[in-house]
Design a protein around this motif. Structure first.
Motif, PDB file in Angstrom:
ATOM      1  N   LEU A  65     -25.957   2.803  11.304  1.00  0.00           N
ATOM      2  CA  LEU A  65     -26.299   1.528  10.686  1.00  0.00           C
ATOM      3  C   LEU A  65     -25.334   0.428  11.119  1.00  0.00           C
ATOM      4  O   LEU A  65     -25.488  -0.722  10.725  1.00  0.00           O
ATOM      5  CB  LEU A  65     -26.305   1.664   9.160  1.00  0.00           C
ATOM      6  CG  LEU A  65     -27.306   2.677   8.599  1.00  0.00           C
ATOM      7  CD1 LEU A  65     -27.168   2.784   7.089  1.00  0.00           C
ATOM      8  CD2 LEU A  65     -28.730   2.310   8.986  1.00  0.00           C
ATOM      9  N   LYS A  66     -24.343   0.806  11.951  1.00  0.00           N
ATOM     10  CA  LYS A  66     -23.364  -0.166  12.420  1.00  0.00           C
ATOM     11  C   LYS A  66     -23.951  -1.008  13.556  1.00  0.00           C
ATOM     12  O   LYS A  66     -24.805  -0.549  14.318  1.00  0.00           O
ATOM     13  CB  LYS A  66     -22.111   0.548  12.948  1.00  0.00           C
ATOM     14  CG  LYS A  66     -21.309   1.259  11.887  1.00  0.00           C
ATOM     15  CD  LYS A  66     -20.078   1.893  12.508  1.00  0.00           C
ATOM     16  CE  LYS A  66     -19.243   2.600  11.464  1.00  0.00           C
ATOM     17  NZ  LYS A  66     -18.035   3.196  12.050  1.00  0.00           N
ATOM     18  N   GLU A  70     -19.457  -3.497  15.700  1.00  0.00           N
ATOM     19  CA  GLU A  70     -18.706  -2.626  14.783  1.00  0.00           C
ATOM     20  C   GLU A  70     -18.365  -1.299  15.450  1.00  0.00           C
ATOM     21  O   GLU A  70     -17.271  -0.761  15.267  1.00  0.00           O
ATOM     22  CB  GLU A  70     -19.516  -2.382  13.510  1.00  0.00           C
ATOM     23  CG  GLU A  70     -19.640  -3.592  12.620  1.00  0.00           C
ATOM     24  CD  GLU A  70     -20.613  -3.388  11.457  1.00  0.00           C
ATOM     25  OE1 GLU A  70     -20.331  -3.932  10.383  1.00  0.00           O
ATOM     26  OE2 GLU A  70     -21.616  -2.674  11.625  1.00  0.00           O
ATOM     27  N   ILE A  71     -19.286  -0.787  16.228  1.00  0.00           N
ATOM     28  CA  ILE A  71     -19.042   0.474  16.946  1.00  0.00           C
ATOM     29  C   ILE A  71     -17.904   0.282  17.941  1.00  0.00           C
ATOM     30  O   ILE A  71     -16.978   1.102  18.021  1.00  0.00           O
ATOM     31  CB  ILE A  71     -20.319   0.971  17.645  1.00  0.00           C
ATOM     32  CG1 ILE A  71     -21.372   1.355  16.596  1.00  0.00           C
ATOM     33  CG2 ILE A  71     -20.016   2.144  18.581  1.00  0.00           C
ATOM     34  CD1 ILE A  71     -22.752   1.634  17.157  1.00  0.00           C
ATOM     35  N   ILE A  72     -17.953  -0.798  18.698  1.00  0.00           N
ATOM     36  CA  ILE A  72     -16.892  -1.089  19.671  1.00  0.00           C
ATOM     37  C   ILE A  72     -15.548  -1.219  18.969  1.00  0.00           C
ATOM     38  O   ILE A  72     -14.542  -0.667  19.415  1.00  0.00           O
ATOM     39  CB  ILE A  72     -17.228  -2.354  20.487  1.00  0.00           C
ATOM     40  CG1 ILE A  72     -18.423  -2.073  21.409  1.00  0.00           C
ATOM     41  CG2 ILE A  72     -16.016  -2.837  21.291  1.00  0.00           C
ATOM     42  CD1 ILE A  72     -19.005  -3.314  22.063  1.00  0.00           C
ATOM     43  N   GLN A  73     -15.538  -1.940  17.842  1.00  0.00           N
ATOM     44  CA  GLN A  73     -14.288  -2.123  17.105  1.00  0.00           C
ATOM     45  C   GLN A  73     -13.743  -0.793  16.596  1.00  0.00           C
ATOM     46  O   GLN A  73     -12.538  -0.531  16.655  1.00  0.00           O
ATOM     47  CB  GLN A  73     -14.487  -3.088  15.930  1.00  0.00           C
ATOM     48  CG  GLN A  73     -13.187  -3.490  15.262  1.00  0.00           C
ATOM     49  CD  GLN A  73     -12.231  -4.184  16.223  1.00  0.00           C
ATOM     50  OE1 GLN A  73     -12.602  -5.138  16.906  1.00  0.00           O
ATOM     51  NE2 GLN A  73     -11.001  -3.692  16.291  1.00  0.00           N
ATOM     52  N   THR A  74     -14.614   0.090  16.113  1.00  0.00           N
ATOM     53  CA  THR A  74     -14.200   1.415  15.635  1.00  0.00           C
ATOM     54  C   THR A  74     -13.556   2.215  16.758  1.00  0.00           C
ATOM     55  O   THR A  74     -12.504   2.849  16.575  1.00  0.00           O
ATOM     56  CB  THR A  74     -15.401   2.174  15.050  1.00  0.00           C
ATOM     57  OG1 THR A  74     -15.956   1.419  13.973  1.00  0.00           O
ATOM     58  CG2 THR A  74     -15.015   3.562  14.567  1.00  0.00           C
TER      59      THR A  74
END
Length: 85
Positions: A65-66, A70-74
């Motif tokens: 759901l990201k 957000e995925i890149i930041q994680t």
């Protein structure tokens, strides 16, 4: 080809000689190079298996759901924590 001088234990020297005596290899260098090739191949197979397992786990986890950001930041945060960025 690069030359290297190594020291080996007596049992290993005897084993190397037995490989040559069996006519499977013609020299100590052939035996050592074959062992290194097999170790490198196994290392590569392990890497492929780890990747395969990660892909399967990712597929089983379902959709995220990201957002892409957000995925890149994680991922970036995770690498910073591991000092690999």
């Amino acid at each position: 080809m690069t030359r290297a001088s190594i020291s080996i234990t007596e049992p290993n020297a005897e084993w190397l000689q037995s490989q040559i005596d069996s006519k499977e290899f013609s020299s100590r260098s052939d035996v050592i190079n074959d062992l290194i090739r097999k170790a490198r191949q196994k290392e590569n197979e392990n890497s492929i298996e780890e990747l395969r397992s990660a892909l399967i786990a990712g597929e089983k986890s379902g959709l995220s759901l990201k957002t892409p950001e957000e995925i890149i930041q994680t991922v970036m945060d995770k690498h910073r924590e591991n000092d690999s960025l």
